[in-house]
Design a protein around this motif. Structure first.
Motif, short mmCIF file in Angstrom:
data_model
loop_
_atom_site.label_atom_id
_atom_site.label_comp_id
_atom_site.label_asym_id
_atom_site.label_seq_id
_atom_site.Cartn_x
_atom_site.Cartn_y
_atom_site.Cartn_z
N PHE A 149 -2.75 -3.22 -2.36
CA PHE A 149 -2.65 -2.22 -3.41
C PHE A 149 -2.96 -2.86 -4.77
CE2 PHE A 149 -0.97 1.32 -5.75
CZ PHE A 149 -0.28 0.77 -6.83
N TYR A 206 -7.43 0.02 -3.91
CA TYR A 206 -7.02 -1.04 -3.01
C TYR A 206 -8.16 -2.05 -2.90
CZ TYR A 206 -3.33 2.10 -1.18
OH TYR A 206 -2.25 2.93 -1.04
N SER A 251 8.93 3.28 -4.90
CA SER A 251 7.68 3.96 -5.23
C SER A 251 7.24 4.79 -4.05
CB SER A 251 6.61 2.93 -5.58
OG SER A 251 6.34 2.09 -4.50
N ASN A 252 7.00 6.05 -4.28
CA ASN A 252 6.68 6.92 -3.15
C ASN A 252 5.20 7.13 -3.00
OD1 ASN A 252 6.28 8.43 -5.41
ND2 ASN A 252 7.39 10.22 -4.72
N TYR A 253 4.44 6.10 -3.31
CA TYR A 253 3.00 6.23 -3.18
C TYR A 253 2.36 4.95 -2.66
CZ TYR A 253 3.61 3.58 -7.40
OH TYR A 253 4.01 2.63 -8.28
N LYS A 254 3.03 3.80 -2.81
CA LYS A 254 2.40 2.52 -2.49
C LYS A 254 2.49 2.27 -1.00
CE LYS A 254 3.25 -0.91 -5.23
NZ LYS A 254 3.89 -2.07 -5.88
N LEU A 255 1.34 2.12 -0.37
CA LEU A 255 1.27 1.78 1.03
C LEU A 255 1.08 0.28 1.20
CD1 LEU A 255 -1.04 4.62 2.42
CD2 LEU A 255 1.43 4.43 2.63
N GLY A 295 5.61 12.70 -2.58
CA GLY A 295 5.63 11.39 -1.98
C GLY A 295 4.60 11.24 -0.89
N PHE A 296 4.98 10.60 0.17
CA PHE A 296 4.03 10.33 1.24
C PHE A 296 3.71 11.57 2.06
CE2 PHE A 296 3.47 6.02 0.41
CZ PHE A 296 4.67 5.47 0.07
N TYR A 355 -5.74 6.00 -6.30
CA TYR A 355 -5.30 4.65 -5.96
C TYR A 355 -6.51 3.74 -5.77
CZ TYR A 355 -1.79 7.92 -4.14
OH TYR A 355 -0.92 8.97 -3.99
N THR A 415 1.98 12.99 -6.14
CA THR A 415 3.00 12.12 -5.56
C THR A 415 4.38 12.73 -5.65
OG1 THR A 415 3.36 10.99 -7.64
CG2 THR A 415 1.74 10.04 -6.15
N GLN A 437 -3.14 10.20 1.64
CA GLN A 437 -4.14 9.51 0.83
C GLN A 437 -5.47 9.54 1.58
OE1 GLN A 437 -2.93 5.65 -0.69
NE2 GLN A 437 -0.84 6.34 -1.04
N GLY A 444 5.15 3.05 4.07
CA GLY A 444 5.43 3.51 2.72
C GLY A 444 6.89 3.31 2.41
N ASN A 445 7.15 3.05 1.15
CA ASN A 445 8.50 2.75 0.71
C ASN A 445 9.22 4.04 0.34
OD1 ASN A 445 10.78 1.98 -0.63
ND2 ASN A 445 9.78 0.43 -1.87
#
Lengths: 117, 115
Positions: A45, A35, B99-103, A101-102, A33, A98, A106, B94-95
């Motif tokens: 982002f 930022y 999208s399960n990656y965008k913070l 997911g979260f 990623y 991913t 990161q 996080g969403n």
């Protein structure tokens, strides 16, 4: 083990010049990623890679910004015809994947501080 | 769209005092919530995260955070601050529904610790 590394740590350039920022993710991390951290704006982002593909480029502020990733590892963020408003800290992060997911943390690099004169 | 608000731009506390950093989020579904810390010249380090379950989350360096759905808040706390805690703190969401990656990050709270 080694964390995310970014180079250069600082970059001063003149308006109108092109710059390349490099990110070396943690070995084995498939997700990467970018930022941008501007003064008073927090972190925004820019783009996300899964392997060498970038399924989401929605955060890139203009067509002067582009990024690529090769070999599922190193990524380069390129800013063409830099403007003063591009001055910021550009942060790179990587995670295992991913698919989870979260669940996958990161991990951030120290950033590249870009100053456009 | 999701958003994160950190109402306090700058907080100063004395060493040994307790600390609470506020974070409010705007998001329709169950959020994934994070706190990161950034020391000068360093990248962001994850302090803790909340996905589900127990609403009180323990993190590294003695920090904890509590998720309160009714208040849309995820405040960070520490009972006794050390001088080394001086840094900038970022709350992020996080969403989970897209999208399960965008913070999405708040603008940060700068913490100063007085001796």
């Amino acid at each position: 083990g080694a964390g995310v590394s970014q180079s250069p740590s600082n970059k001063v350039t003149e308006k109108g010049k092109d710059v390349e920022l490099r990110c070396d993710p943690i070995s084995g991390h498939t997700a990467l990623y970018w930022y941008r951290q501007s003064l008073g704006q927090g972190l925004e982002f820019l783009i996300y890679f899964q392997g060498n593909s970038a399924p989401d480029k929605s955060g890139l502020p203009s067509d002067r910004f582009s990024a690529e990733r090769t070999g599922g590892s190193v990524s380069t963020l390129t800013i063409q015809r830099t403007q003063q408003e591009d001055s910021a800290v550009y942060l790179c992060a990587s995670s295992l994947a991913t698919a989870g997911g979260f669940q996958e943390t990161q991990y951030f690099g120290p950033g590249t501080r870009l100053l456009v004169l | 769209a999701q958003s994160v608000t950190q109402p306090d731009i700058h907080i100063t506390v004395s060493e040994g005092a307790s600390l609470e950093l506020r974070c409010n989020y705007s998001y329709g579904a169950t959020p994934y919530l994070f706190w990161y810390v950034q020391s000068p010249g360093q990248g962001l380090q994850l302090l803790l995260k909340y996905f589900s379950g127990d609403t009180l989350v323990q993190g590294i360096k003695g920090f904890e955070a509590e998720f309160k759905r009714s208040q849309s808040s995820f405040n960070l706390r520490k009972p006794s601050v050390h001088w080394s805690d001086a840094a900038e703190y970022f709350c992020a969401v996080g969403n989970s529904g897209g999208s399960n990656y965008k913070l999405t990050f708040g603008k940060g709270t700068l913490l100063t610790v007085n001796p």
